[in-house]
Design an enzyme around this catalytic site. Structure first.
Site, PDB file in Angstrom:
ATOM      1  N   GLY A  20       3.338   0.882  -4.822  1.00 44.44           N
ATOM      2  CA  GLY A  20       3.459   1.176  -3.395  1.00 44.44           C
ATOM      3  C   GLY A  20       4.828   0.757  -2.880  1.00 44.44           C
ATOM      4  N   LEU A  21       5.105   1.162  -1.665  1.00 46.01           N
ATOM      5  CA  LEU A  21       6.393   0.845  -1.032  1.00 46.01           C
ATOM      6  C   LEU A  21       6.591  -0.656  -0.878  1.00 46.01           C
ATOM      7  CD1 LEU A  21       6.330   3.398   1.958  1.00 46.01           C
ATOM      8  CD2 LEU A  21       7.678   3.594  -0.160  1.00 46.01           C
ATOM      9  N   GLY A  25       2.112  -4.330   0.544  1.00 42.69           N
ATOM     10  CA  GLY A  25       1.094  -5.370   0.329  1.00 42.69           C
ATOM     11  C   GLY A  25       0.732  -5.636  -1.131  1.00 42.69           C
ATOM     12  N   LYS A  26       1.588  -5.212  -2.051  1.00 48.83           N
ATOM     13  CA  LYS A  26       1.302  -5.379  -3.486  1.00 48.83           C
ATOM     14  C   LYS A  26       1.174  -6.850  -3.872  1.00 48.83           C
ATOM     15  CE  LYS A  26       5.065  -3.238  -4.611  1.00 48.83           C
ATOM     16  NZ  LYS A  26       5.535  -3.041  -3.218  1.00 48.83           N
ATOM     17  N   THR A  27       2.136  -7.658  -3.466  1.00 45.71           N
ATOM     18  CA  THR A  27       2.100  -9.090  -3.815  1.00 45.71           C
ATOM     19  C   THR A  27       0.893  -9.753  -3.152  1.00 45.71           C
ATOM     20  OG1 THR A  27       4.490  -9.186  -4.119  1.00 45.71           O
ATOM     21  CG2 THR A  27       3.385 -11.265  -3.652  1.00 45.71           C
ATOM     22  N   SER A  94       7.292   0.696  -8.636  1.00 44.03           N
ATOM     23  CA  SER A  94       7.077   1.751  -9.658  1.00 44.03           C
ATOM     24  C   SER A  94       6.959   3.138  -9.042  1.00 44.03           C
ATOM     25  CB  SER A  94       5.873   1.433 -10.557  1.00 44.03           C
ATOM     26  OG  SER A  94       4.739   0.997  -9.865  1.00 44.03           O
TER      27      SER A  94
HETATM   28  N1  LIG Z   1      -4.235  -5.291   4.792  1.00 46.96           N
HETATM   29  C1  LIG Z   1      -3.134  -5.842   4.303  1.00 46.96           C
HETATM   30  N2  LIG Z   1      -2.949  -5.901   2.951  1.00 46.96           N
HETATM   31  C2  LIG Z   1      -1.815  -6.459   2.447  1.00 46.96           C
HETATM   32  N3  LIG Z   1      -0.821  -6.991   3.189  1.00 46.96           N
HETATM   33  C3  LIG Z   1      -0.955  -6.969   4.533  1.00 46.96           C
HETATM   34  C4  LIG Z   1      -2.105  -6.390   5.134  1.00 46.96           C
HETATM   35  N4  LIG Z   1      -1.968  -6.491   6.463  1.00 46.96           N
HETATM   36  C5  LIG Z   1      -0.795  -7.111   6.688  1.00 46.96           C
HETATM   37  N5  LIG Z   1      -0.168  -7.416   5.535  1.00 46.96           N
HETATM   38  C6  LIG Z   1       1.125  -8.089   5.439  1.00 46.96           C
HETATM   39  O1  LIG Z   1       2.087  -7.177   4.898  1.00 46.96           O
HETATM   40  C7  LIG Z   1       3.062  -7.882   4.129  1.00 46.96           C
HETATM   41  C8  LIG Z   1       3.084  -7.307   2.736  1.00 46.96           C
HETATM   42  O2  LIG Z   1       4.062  -7.964   1.992  1.00 46.96           O
HETATM   43  P1  LIG Z   1       4.017  -8.060   0.417  1.00 46.96           P
HETATM   44  O3  LIG Z   1       2.636  -8.382  -0.052  1.00 46.96           O
HETATM   45  O4  LIG Z   1       5.109  -8.973  -0.003  1.00 46.96           O
HETATM   46  O5  LIG Z   1       4.345  -6.538   0.027  1.00 46.96           O
HETATM   47  P2  LIG Z   1       4.991  -5.963  -1.315  1.00 46.96           P
HETATM   48  O6  LIG Z   1       4.724  -6.940  -2.426  1.00 46.96           O
HETATM   49  O7  LIG Z   1       4.295  -4.652  -1.498  1.00 46.96           O
HETATM   50  O8  LIG Z   1       6.442  -5.792  -1.039  1.00 46.96           O
HETATM   51  C9  LIG Z   1       2.653  -9.349   4.122  1.00 46.96           C
HETATM   52  O9  LIG Z   1       3.386 -10.010   5.106  1.00 46.96           O
HETATM   53  C10 LIG Z   1       1.161  -9.275   4.481  1.00 46.96           C
HETATM   54  O10 LIG Z   1       0.718 -10.446   5.111  1.00 46.96           O
HETATM   55 MG   LIG Z   2       6.048  -7.943  -3.649  1.00 48.61          MG
END
Ligand SMILES: Nc1ncnc2c1ncn2[C@@H]1O[C@H](COP(=O)(O)OP(=O)(O)O)[C@@H](O)[C@H]1O
Ligand SMILES: [Mg+2]
Length: 183
Positions: A20-21, A25-27, A94
């Site tokens: 995903g972008l 929320g991947k991490t 990815s």
């Molecule tokens: N339903 C949700 N699922 C995942 N993340 C969420 C959701 N709602 C809000 N967020 C927020 O969105 C952000 C996602 O960041 P992160 O997990 O680091 O994304 P990525 O790893 O994809 O770049 C976090 O700050 C998280 O708290």
């Molecule tokens: Mg991440």
């Protein structure tokens, strides 16, 4: 193939591929699922694309070839962990559909593709690391979704709409998919 583990017998490894972008929320999701798995006594390993770029993939940039190399490295590492009966959660943008599908076909372990999906506008609004701002200002080149492509999955095993669904609800659906998957 059995979907339930036998008592006293270790379950075989599995790969969960979170795509995903940036800021979708991947991490967040992979960590939540790993935590829940560990609470159940499962061996869960998170391989995070961001962390890997500081270590294993420090030599790589963001060209198509380098992104593909990064995906292949994480996939190879995931296979090593899965071969030791671990559930491996790979969290990496990815962006390339074809390569994700190839990595799934080549996987020795069960492989679930998890589409962590939020509209670009939502990701930009979250911008937890200020990366979108830097991409928009031109400071960061080849930023996925802004100045580089993202090819969404056509048939993900789990589709998480993180702009609409809470983290725990998405995590619960992923845990259910793990239970239902053949291992
Ligand atoms: N339903 C949700 N699922 C995942 N993340 C969420 C959701 N709602 C809000 N967020 C927020 O969105 C952000 C996602 O960041 P992160 O997990 O680091 O994304 P990525 O790893 O994809 O770049 C976090 O700050 C998280 O708290
Ligand atoms: Mg991440």
């Amino acid at each position: 193939m059995q979907s339930q583990s036998e008592p006293g017998k270790p379950r075989r490894g599995m790969v969960l591929w979170f795509t995903g972008l940036s800021a979708s929320g991947k991490t967040t999701l992979s960590q939540a699922v790993a935590k829940a798995l560990r609470a159940r006594g499962e061996a869960a390993t998170v391989l995070d694309g961001d962390a890997m770029r500081q270590t294993l993939s420090r030599d790589l940039g963001f060209s198509r070839a380098d992104r593909e190399t990064n995906m292949r490295r994480l996939a190879a590492l995931a296979q090593e962990h899965a071969a030791q009966d671990e559930i491996v959660l790979v969290a990496i943008i990815s962006p390339f559909r074809e390569l994700r599908e190839q990595l799934r076909r080549e996987s020795q372990a069960s492989f679930l593709e998890i589409f962590v999906d939020a509209p670009l506008a939502t990701c930009e609004e979250r911008d937890p690391k200020g990366l979108y701002q830097r991409a928009r200002s031109g400071e960061l080149a080849r930023f996925t979704g802004v100045s580089d492509p993202y090819e969404p999955p056509t048939a993900p095993d789990v589709h998480c709409f993180t702009a609409e669904e809470r983290v725990d609800a998405s995590a619960a659906r992923i845990l259910k998919a793990i239970e239902n998957a053949a291992r």
